[in-house]
Design a protein around this motif. Structure first.
Motif: not given
Length: 205
Positions: A21, A25-26
């Motif tokens: 995740a 996302e990053k």
């Protein structure tokens, strides 16, 4: 949720889930081990029971990704395709599908700087996936005279590069809006141009 996985005694899996995740996302360099622990619902020290650091955690994500990737490529290649060309294109389409469906794994595998030879399990998983593409390339290039036939590894590397470029530019996220063509159309036309150049396909094919 990762926290639920931890409370059922599966801390390692919870950390991998959290890392997927965070990568999606990053990016692979955009989070810390402490953030992965927090998302998994454990203390900052808990991940070190299983992983020496973030790099080892990302390498495990990459290993799992290559395993999934190999499964998908093998299924695509062995799924009763009528011709070597159809089988080869099926592998290419599977590559695009994997990148879309498993962005966290894909980034860990190809964009996180993970060495596929970092450990034996990772190397084996990566090699298995590559061998599917090598087999497809070897079967497709068999009609080229031997003195003009590129090594299967080179042939496969060229197609891998085409596929990867299409994924990066057009198949993941908003950049896909840059082209009026689908990623699949771009892949098929790119492969077609390459194969005509090698003499695998006739110009009017």
């Amino acid at each position: 949720m990762p926290k639920q996985g931890y409370h059922h005694g599966n801390l390692r899996a919870a950390l991998v889930e959290a890392t997927l995740a965070l990568i999606a996302e990053k990016g692979p360099q955009g989070f810390t081990m402490a953030e992965a622990a927090k998302l998994a619902g454990v203390s900052a020290a808990a991940p070190y029971r299983h992983f020496e650091g973030r790099e080892e955690l990302i390498a495990e994500v990459a290993r799992q990704g290559y395993t999934l990737f190999g499964d998908l490529l093998e299924y695509a290649y062995d799924d009763g395709q009528p011709t070597p060309l159809a089988a080869f294109l099926a592998v290419g389409h599977a590559y695009l599908a994997f990148a879309r469906k498993h962005p966290g794994h894909y980034i860990a595998m190809f964009e996180a700087g993970v060495d596929p030879g970092a450990n034996r399990a990772l190397a084996q998983a990566a090699d298995r996936a590559q061998q599917v593409l090598y087999r497809a390339a070897e079967a497709l290039s068999a009609r080229i005279p031997a003195d003009r036939r590129p090594p299967p590894a080179m042939f496969a590397a060229h197609i891998w590069a085409i596929s990867h470029g299409i994924v990066e530019l057009y198949a993941r996220g908003k950049p896909g809006a840059r082209s009026p063509f689908t990623a699949e159309e771009l892949l098929e036309s790119g492969v077609g141009i390459y194969l005509r150049g090698l003499g695998v396909l006739d110009m009017d094919c």
